[in-house]
Motif scaffolding. Structure first.
Motif, PDB file in Angstrom:
ATOM      1  N   ARG A 102       0.895  -1.283   0.132  1.00 39.89           N
ATOM      2  CA  ARG A 102       0.104   0.076  -0.070  1.00 39.89           C
ATOM      3  C   ARG A 102       1.010   1.123   0.023  1.00 39.89           C
ATOM      4  O   ARG A 102       0.601   2.172  -0.866  1.00 39.89           O
ATOM      5  N   GLU A 103       1.857   1.098   0.851  1.00 42.51           N
ATOM      6  CA  GLU A 103       2.713   2.390   0.958  1.00 42.51           C
ATOM      7  C   GLU A 103       3.483   2.807  -0.160  1.00 42.51           C
ATOM      8  O   GLU A 103       3.622   3.888  -0.864  1.00 42.51           O
ATOM      9  N   ASN A 104       4.125   1.992  -0.749  1.00 44.26           N
ATOM     10  CA  ASN A 104       4.778   1.942  -1.883  1.00 44.26           C
ATOM     11  C   ASN A 104       3.965   2.074  -3.336  1.00 44.26           C
ATOM     12  O   ASN A 104       4.401   2.803  -4.096  1.00 44.26           O
ATOM     13  N   TYR A 105       2.835   1.554  -3.289  1.00 46.94           N
ATOM     14  CA  TYR A 105       2.008   1.919  -4.416  1.00 46.94           C
ATOM     15  C   TYR A 105       1.462   3.222  -4.549  1.00 46.94           C
ATOM     16  O   TYR A 105       1.648   3.684  -5.727  1.00 46.94           O
ATOM     17  N   HIS A 106       1.240   4.002  -3.290  1.00 51.97           N
ATOM     18  CA  HIS A 106       0.825   5.415  -3.485  1.00 51.97           C
ATOM     19  C   HIS A 106       1.960   6.227  -3.915  1.00 51.97           C
ATOM     20  O   HIS A 106       1.915   7.366  -4.575  1.00 51.97           O
ATOM     21  N   HIS A 107       3.187   5.664  -3.760  1.00 53.83           N
ATOM     22  CA  HIS A 107       4.404   6.501  -3.961  1.00 53.83           C
ATOM     23  C   HIS A 107       4.723   6.196  -5.618  1.00 53.83           C
ATOM     24  O   HIS A 107       4.734   7.259  -6.373  1.00 53.83           O
ATOM     25  N   PHE A 108       4.370   5.046  -6.124  1.00 54.20           N
ATOM     26  CA  PHE A 108       4.380   4.617  -7.324  1.00 54.20           C
ATOM     27  C   PHE A 108       3.679   5.428  -8.378  1.00 54.20           C
ATOM     28  O   PHE A 108       3.743   5.728  -9.160  1.00 54.20           O
ATOM     29  N   ILE A 109       2.507   5.418  -7.894  1.00 54.28           N
ATOM     30  CA  ILE A 109       1.321   6.286  -8.793  1.00 54.28           C
ATOM     31  C   ILE A 109       1.308   7.544  -9.151  1.00 54.28           C
ATOM     32  O   ILE A 109       0.741   8.375  -9.753  1.00 54.28           O
ATOM     33  N   LYS A 110       2.474   8.114  -7.957  1.00 55.87           N
ATOM     34  CA  LYS A 110       2.792   9.752  -8.144  1.00 55.87           C
ATOM     35  C   LYS A 110       3.813   9.878  -9.340  1.00 55.87           C
ATOM     36  O   LYS A 110       3.883  10.936 -10.022  1.00 55.87           O
ATOM     37  N   MET A 111       4.488   8.779  -9.764  1.00 55.62           N
ATOM     38  CA  MET A 111       5.482   8.733 -10.888  1.00 55.62           C
ATOM     39  C   MET A 111       4.766   8.477 -12.050  1.00 55.62           C
ATOM     40  O   MET A 111       5.242   8.710 -13.152  1.00 55.62           O
ATOM     41  N   ALA A 112       3.849   7.199 -12.300  1.00 49.92           N
ATOM     42  CA  ALA A 112       3.456   6.794 -13.276  1.00 49.92           C
ATOM     43  C   ALA A 112       1.976   6.111 -13.290  1.00 49.92           C
ATOM     44  O   ALA A 112       1.811   5.738 -12.150  1.00 49.92           O
ATOM     45  N   PRO A 113       1.229   6.161 -14.116  1.00 49.14           N
ATOM     46  CA  PRO A 113      -0.186   5.522 -14.052  1.00 49.14           C
ATOM     47  C   PRO A 113       0.039   4.191 -14.099  1.00 49.14           C
ATOM     48  O   PRO A 113       0.962   3.430 -15.008  1.00 49.14           O
ATOM     49  N   PRO A 114      -0.703   3.358 -13.096  1.00 44.40           N
ATOM     50  CA  PRO A 114      -0.361   1.921 -12.941  1.00 44.40           C
ATOM     51  C   PRO A 114      -1.064   1.070 -14.138  1.00 44.40           C
ATOM     52  O   PRO A 114      -2.183   1.668 -14.640  1.00 44.40           O
ATOM     53  N   GLU A 115      -0.611  -0.083 -14.389  1.00 41.76           N
ATOM     54  CA  GLU A 115      -1.353  -0.904 -15.255  1.00 41.76           C
ATOM     55  C   GLU A 115      -2.703  -1.560 -14.278  1.00 41.76           C
ATOM     56  O   GLU A 115      -2.463  -1.399 -13.404  1.00 41.76           O
ATOM     57  N   THR A 116      -3.646  -2.042 -15.234  1.00 45.31           N
ATOM     58  CA  THR A 116      -4.749  -2.566 -14.528  1.00 45.31           C
ATOM     59  C   THR A 116      -4.583  -3.701 -13.629  1.00 45.31           C
ATOM     60  O   THR A 116      -5.131  -3.660 -12.647  1.00 45.31           O
ATOM     61  N   SER A 117      -3.567  -4.671 -14.067  1.00 49.26           N
ATOM     62  CA  SER A 117      -3.214  -5.579 -13.146  1.00 49.26           C
ATOM     63  C   SER A 117      -2.652  -5.263 -11.684  1.00 49.26           C
ATOM     64  O   SER A 117      -2.922  -5.679 -10.887  1.00 49.26           O
ATOM     65  N   LEU A 118      -1.912  -3.924 -11.735  1.00 52.54           N
ATOM     66  CA  LEU A 118      -1.347  -3.410 -10.620  1.00 52.54           C
ATOM     67  C   LEU A 118      -2.344  -2.880  -9.714  1.00 52.54           C
ATOM     68  O   LEU A 118      -2.607  -3.044  -8.568  1.00 52.54           O
ATOM     69  N   GLU A 119      -3.382  -2.166 -10.417  1.00 59.06           N
ATOM     70  CA  GLU A 119      -4.552  -1.585  -9.653  1.00 59.06           C
ATOM     71  C   GLU A 119      -5.397  -2.871  -9.071  1.00 59.06           C
ATOM     72  O   GLU A 119      -5.860  -2.609  -8.036  1.00 59.06           O
ATOM     73  N   GLU A 120      -5.634  -3.751  -9.601  1.00 57.31           N
ATOM     74  CA  GLU A 120      -6.471  -4.966  -9.162  1.00 57.31           C
ATOM     75  C   GLU A 120      -5.518  -5.649  -8.030  1.00 57.31           C
ATOM     76  O   GLU A 120      -6.399  -5.856  -7.047  1.00 57.31           O
ATOM     77  N   MET A 121      -4.355  -5.525  -8.125  1.00 52.80           N
ATOM     78  CA  MET A 121      -3.620  -5.855  -6.782  1.00 52.80           C
ATOM     79  C   MET A 121      -3.701  -5.021  -5.719  1.00 52.80           C
ATOM     80  O   MET A 121      -3.984  -5.406  -4.558  1.00 52.80           O
ATOM     81  N   PHE A 122      -3.819  -3.840  -6.050  1.00 56.15           N
ATOM     82  CA  PHE A 122      -3.988  -2.604  -4.976  1.00 56.15           C
ATOM     83  C   PHE A 122      -5.365  -2.952  -4.457  1.00 56.15           C
ATOM     84  O   PHE A 122      -5.568  -3.021  -2.905  1.00 56.15           O
ATOM     85  N   TYR A 123      -6.375  -3.211  -5.180  1.00 51.90           N
ATOM     86  CA  TYR A 123      -7.805  -3.321  -4.579  1.00 51.90           C
ATOM     87  C   TYR A 123      -7.855  -4.660  -3.727  1.00 51.90           C
ATOM     88  O   TYR A 123      -8.510  -4.837  -2.664  1.00 51.90           O
ATOM     89  N   GLU A 124      -6.993  -5.899  -4.115  1.00 49.80           N
ATOM     90  CA  GLU A 124      -7.221  -6.997  -3.337  1.00 49.80           C
ATOM     91  C   GLU A 124      -6.280  -6.685  -2.109  1.00 49.80           C
ATOM     92  O   GLU A 124      -6.768  -7.313  -0.972  1.00 49.80           O
ATOM     93  N   ALA A 125      -5.269  -6.063  -1.968  1.00 51.54           N
ATOM     94  CA  ALA A 125      -4.608  -5.631  -1.152  1.00 51.54           C
ATOM     95  C   ALA A 125      -5.528  -4.900  -0.014  1.00 51.54           C
ATOM     96  O   ALA A 125      -5.448  -4.967   1.143  1.00 51.54           O
ATOM     97  N   MET A 126      -6.009  -3.962  -0.420  1.00 49.54           N
ATOM     98  CA  MET A 126      -6.728  -3.182   0.547  1.00 49.54           C
ATOM     99  C   MET A 126      -8.094  -3.814   1.226  1.00 49.54           C
ATOM    100  O   MET A 126      -8.362  -3.639   2.279  1.00 49.54           O
TER     101      MET A 126
END
Length: 321
Positions: A32-56
């Motif tokens: 979660r913490e690193n994901y929020h850093h990542f999306i400030k640098m680049a738009p995430p792929e759909t697969s990565l967003e799906e992981m975010f939702y599963e993690a949350m």
């Protein structure tokens, strides 16, 4: 200079791989913490967003899901359907059922893809069911709530796809409370796809008495507990994998549509097996699909196999939606 370094392609790929590793390791807080850093640098792929939702979801952080999905929807970023489904699921987990129903009702007024519409209808149905059960639980009469949850189902007021998804949800949940309702309705319904999920529901709850369905020309009696699962029938187990494997090299652009076509045929024909060998069906589907694309190919199926596939597709495409 720092911006150029952090947004370098290799850096982003490394950060993405790290996120995937954290997710697979179940380290959802770090993800979660690193994901929020990542999306400030680049738009995430759909697969990565799906992981975010599963993690949350695993962390129970539904507020974060609501905020993130709404932000993405407002920006028009990423996959609209994914964000909307996850928003509705998060609202449901927060027991914000009336908001789910309001969102769903507005969405259902739009022209939606069939699969998306089915998912929305299922989430709305669960929200409505949860509201009913909460109301009756507060009154201390759970038995009446169970009876009412079935009495409130008015098939005449539901679309074909809403009914289909409802019985599919029953099968997924294996909720024995709906047994009598399904048995009663099975005598009255002849829609081939709906009957399939009614039979699958009865199979999932282990119903071991004969039931009659009217899916084909003549009434047929089966014992649901003895039926195969949908994945075990010839069309899904032996035919689809072979067809998809061949199409991936010949016509990769049609693979997902071909899989949907064969799955639809399996749902409509279940539990009756086609009167052909798996090899004949593989040849038939490859010819049928590649003919639709006007592509040259070496496949020549028997006319009876081809006609069966063509008839199944006619049934699917002319079915009420």
């Amino acid at each position: 200079m720092a911006d150029k370094i952090t947004t370098h392609h290799r850096f982003l790929k490394k950060a993405e791989k790290d996120l995937v590793r954290m997710f697979k390791d179940g380290d959802f807080e770090a993800f979660r913490e690193n994901y929020h850093h990542f999306i400030k640098m680049a738009p995430p792929e759909t697969s990565l967003e799906e992981m975010f939702y599963e993690a949350m979801d695993a962390l129970g952080e539904h507020d974060d899901v609501v905020d993130y999905s709404l932000m993405q929807l407002n920006k028009g970023s990423g996959d609209y359907e994914t964000h909307m489904i996850e928003l509705l699921k998060a609202l449901s987990r927060q027991e914000r059922y009336y908001e789910v129903i309001n969102f769903s009702d507005h969405l259902m007024e739009e022209k939606l893809p069939q699969g998306f519409r089915i998912e929305i209808a299922a989430i709305r149905h669960q929200a409505k069911k949860a509201i009913d059960e909460l109301q009756y639980r507060r009154s201390g009469d759970v038995d009446d709530a169970e009876r009412s949850s079935q009495e409130d189902i008015n098939l005449d007021e539901m679309s074909h796809q809403e009914i289909l998804r409802m019985f599919s949800t029953f099968a997924d949940e294996k909720d024995i409370r709906y047994k009598d309702f399904v048995l009663e309705q099975l005598e009255n319904i002849s829609d081939k796809d709906i009957v399939t999920f009614m039979l699958l529901y009865l199979k999932e709850i282990g119903y071991n008495k004969k039931v009659r369905h009217h899916k084909f020309d003549e009434p047929v009696e089966v014992v649901p507990a003895d039926l195969p699962s949908l994945e075990e029938i010839t069309l899904m187990k032996d035919v689809e994998p072979e067809v998809i494997d061949e199409l991936e090299s010949r016509a990769p652009q049609i693979v997902s549509e071909a899989a949907l076509l064969m799955t639809s045929h399996a749902i409509f024909s279940y539990p009756k097996e086609p009167d052909f060998e798996a090899e004949e069906l593989v040849e038939g589907y490859l010819q049928y699909i590649l003919d639709l694309l006007n592509m040259n190919h070496p496949y020549t199926a028997g006319s009876d196999v081809y006609q069966w596939i063509d008839e199944m597709e006619r049934l699917v495409t002319t079915s009420e939606t």
